[in-house]
Design a protein around this motif. Structure first.
Motif, PDB file in Angstrom:
ATOM      1  N   PHE A  85       0.790  -1.173  -0.007  1.00 57.28           N
ATOM      2  CA  PHE A  85      -0.004  -0.036   0.006  1.00 57.28           C
ATOM      3  C   PHE A  85       0.828   1.389  -0.137  1.00 57.28           C
ATOM      4  N   LEU A 133      -7.215   2.726   3.313  1.00 57.15           N
ATOM      5  CA  LEU A 133      -7.205   1.643   3.852  1.00 57.15           C
ATOM      6  C   LEU A 133      -7.463   1.698   5.433  1.00 57.15           C
ATOM      7  N   LEU A 150      -6.402  -6.690  -4.885  1.00 55.54           N
ATOM      8  CA  LEU A 150      -6.675  -6.937  -3.655  1.00 55.54           C
ATOM      9  C   LEU A 150      -7.735  -7.759  -3.546  1.00 55.54           C
ATOM     10  N   PHE A 209      -4.182 -10.490   3.145  1.00 55.68           N
ATOM     11  CA  PHE A 209      -5.033  -9.457   2.999  1.00 55.68           C
ATOM     12  C   PHE A 209      -5.399  -8.969   4.253  1.00 55.68           C
ATOM     13  N   THR A 212      -9.201  -4.961   2.791  1.00 57.77           N
ATOM     14  CA  THR A 212      -8.897  -4.632   1.689  1.00 57.77           C
ATOM     15  C   THR A 212      -9.843  -4.791   0.327  1.00 57.77           C
TER      16      THR A 212
END
Length: 567
Positions: free
Chosen positions: A42, A50, A149, A155, A446
């Motif tokens: 990320f 997020l 994702l 994840f 995610t």
RNA sequence: CGGGGCGUAGCGUAGCUUGGUAGCGCGCUUGGUUCGGGACCAAGAGGUCGUGGGUUCAAAUCCCACCGCCCCGACCA
């Protein structure tokens, strides 16, 4: 944030690896970068989004009375052996070994850990109810990671586990989570529908999935607009369309069908047997024994339902050699007529069917005039078929619809499977030992992030809902010379918005306007304040909501107008 | 795991059939001109052509193996 100080590597061109729009935009807008298949970093902007999704989840979990914890990602295999899932979940594990060669499991989920924790702490009914949640990275050895994702090896997931003294109390906990989920997705600006779901390997009693409608979704949702029934296609029931009226039952007769190996073949001349008049015979290896599964020719088997009917998930389609050994025929010529030595499961739409055509267990031959019950002995009748669009809703009879969706959340009522296996028990009022009644509740954080993009985009890029946008406002001066009136005003609006608590980014890059506009639209900041010499000469700046028209506002009113447009 | 496709500069790609100097666009650097919707001109930097082996005077190109990525499938007999 000043853009010139930030790290926002936008891409003009789409990397070849991305297939679906949300994946392309995640990469192009500089939100994520791939390390390798199914593993992503990320970048600063993506991380901001997020964190915002996480914050919404956290706030709603807290509001619902859940308590945040953080459990280890690394887990000992012993607790999985205790719960009985060490074997059944084998396929999803990533494993590691320590220097003593002992095996460890990278947690794909945390029922075993939380239940072990609770088992050690729980003693009295007075301690319940409790609901623990965490936001944590999960590891799953996906068969095929894909779509960025959407389905990754690693994840971020929010998982919550409730413990109650009774079924009724567990029901209340379940309802709280269900309601919290509805709020969470609403606040994230994501359209999601709760649908009835199959419980799968979780082994629960019943469950709902939260599905975000999207063409690229990996799941299919069956729903009825008339009565609001909605279910995962794996679970969905539909009313059986009966086979239309029959002439008198004929006698079974074998006839030659050279080269015919599919339902489709038989519908064509010279045979012209409609698919509804055919019996499809599937052969499965169920716990190392063969079994026949009979479906109407126009229906498809739903393996999730089959698992329910068989009471086990340990089955697979039989190999052609296994089939030939047992039936002396190849797939395409199989049937259940006169089969006595194998268990026969049939879909309930075949109940009482007569004048059917099916394979003869002899290559190149079929039976016609077959009557179920007379010529075929069915051991068990069940609902085994996949619901189809247009079939009557099982509840209200109106036609069902089907659409694709992304599973973003799942709530399960688990019962006492884990609390019994791992001894998470308490003494009730009468001093009797009882296992806690559990529920578990997951949100793919995610995946939710990507689902939002999948639902909210246009030709220019992402359209972030304000609640999760990396920055709510982008202030865009078209000249960045420090002493220019344009830049001075931009700096002032930037400072004022920041002072008012607005998350704002100042595009102070010395770039042409077109570049700045394209970037801000690609990333999808909800509001842009454009400041240029022309409009400033009139004492105006330009307010543009993402996806909306450009509206001039008085420079001195800019901050207030921006605030108003955000809410 | 089965099938298919693809690996050439940071990104997108041509070249491969028919072996012979590795090319284009974007991005990047420098200079100049521009400056309200992904500018223009000029000069540059940047490549173990996925890896290893083989064939050949010569391999991005042909052959073999491996690795990686993407897509489809892994129930529909």
């Amino acid at each position: 944030m000043r853009w010139s100080q930030a790290f926002i590597p936008t891409l003009k061109e789409t990397p070849a690896e991305a297939e679906i729009i949300s994946h392309k935009l995640l990469l192009r807008a500089g939100l994520i970068r791939k390390l390798t298949g199914g593993l992503y970093t990320f970048l600063p902007l993506g991380l901001r989004v997020l964190r915002k999704v996480e914050k919404i989840v956290r706030e709603e979990m807290d509001r619902a009375g859940a308590l945040e914890v953080l459990m280890p990602a690394l887990q000992p295999p012993e607790i999985w052996q205790q719960s009985g899932r060490y074997e059944t979940a084998q396929g999803v594990f990533f494993k590691a070994r320590d220097r003593a060669k002992k095996e460890w499991i990278l947690g794909p989920t945390h029922e075993e850990v939380i239940t072990t924790l609770v088992a050690g702490e729980l003693s009295s009914y007075r301690q319940l109810p409790k609901n623990f949640y965490q936001i944590q990275t999960k590891f799953r050895d996906e068969i095929r990671p894909r779509f960025g994702l959407m389905r990754a090896k690693e994840f971020v997931m929010k998982d919550a586990y409730s413990f109650d003294i009774s079924d009724e109390a567990a029901q209340a906990s379940y309802k709280k989570m269900y309601d919290a989920y509805t709020r969470i997705f609403e606040r994230c600006g994501l359209k999601a529908m709760a649908v009835e779901a199959d419980t799968g390997v979780m082994g629960g009693k019943f469950s709902h999935e939260f599905m975000a409608p999207a063409e690229t979704g990996e799941n299919e949702v069956v729903y009825c607009e008339a009565c609001n029934y909605a279910a995962n296609v794996e679970k969905a029931a539909s009313r059986a369309s009966q086979i239309e009226g029959d002439a008198a039952p004929q006698t079974a007769e074998k006839f030659p069908t050279p080269g015919v190996t599919t339902i489709e073949d038989l519908t064509r001349p010279p045979f012209q047997v409609p698919a509804v008049r055919q019996i499809k015979t599937l052969v499965y290896m169920v716990e190392n024994k063969l079994a026949l599964i009979l479906m109407r020719g126009d229906h498809q088997l739903n393996e999730a339902k089959l698992a329910g009917a068989l009471g086990t998930a340990a089955f697979r389609p039989a190999e052609p050699e296994e089939i030939f050994t047992a039936l002396q025929a190849h797939p395409g010529s199989l049937g259940a007529v006169q089969v006595k030595d194998l268990p026969i499961h049939a879909d309930e739409t075949l109940l009482g069917a007569v004048n059917m055509t099916t394979g003869a267990n002899q290559d190149g031959f079929h039976w016609r005039g077959v009557g179920i019950g007379r010529d075929i002995t069915v051991n068990k009748w069940s609902d085994l078929r996949l619901a189809r669009s247009g079939e009557p809703c099982a509840r209200c009879g109106q036609p069902l619809k089907i659409r694709r969706a992304i599973e973003v959340g799942h709530v399960f009522k688990l019962g006492t499977k884990y609390s019994q296996a791992l001894n998470a028990c308490f003494l009730d009022e009468s001093g009797k030992k009882q296992p806690a009644v559990m529920g578990c509740y997951g949100i793919g954080v995610t995946r939710t992030l990507q689902a939002i993009i999948e639902q909210s985009n246009d030709k220019d890029g992402i359209l972030w809902p304000v609640s999760v946008a990396p920055y709510a406002v982008c202030v865009t001066p078209l000249t960045v010379a420090p002493d220019s009136a344009v830049m001075k005003l931009a700096e002032q609006i930037y400072a004022d918005l920041g002072a008012r608590g607005v998350e704002v980014i100042l595009d102070d890059r010395d770039d042409r306007p077109g570049v700045k506009f394209k970037d801000s639209e690609l990333i999808g900041f909800p509001v842009r304040v454009g400041i240029g010499e022309k409009s400033l000469a009139r004492g105006e700046v330009e307010l543009k909501k993402r996806g909306g028209p450009m509206t001039p506002v008085k420079a001195e009113e800019a901050v207030e107008k921006v605030l108003a447009s955000l809410y």
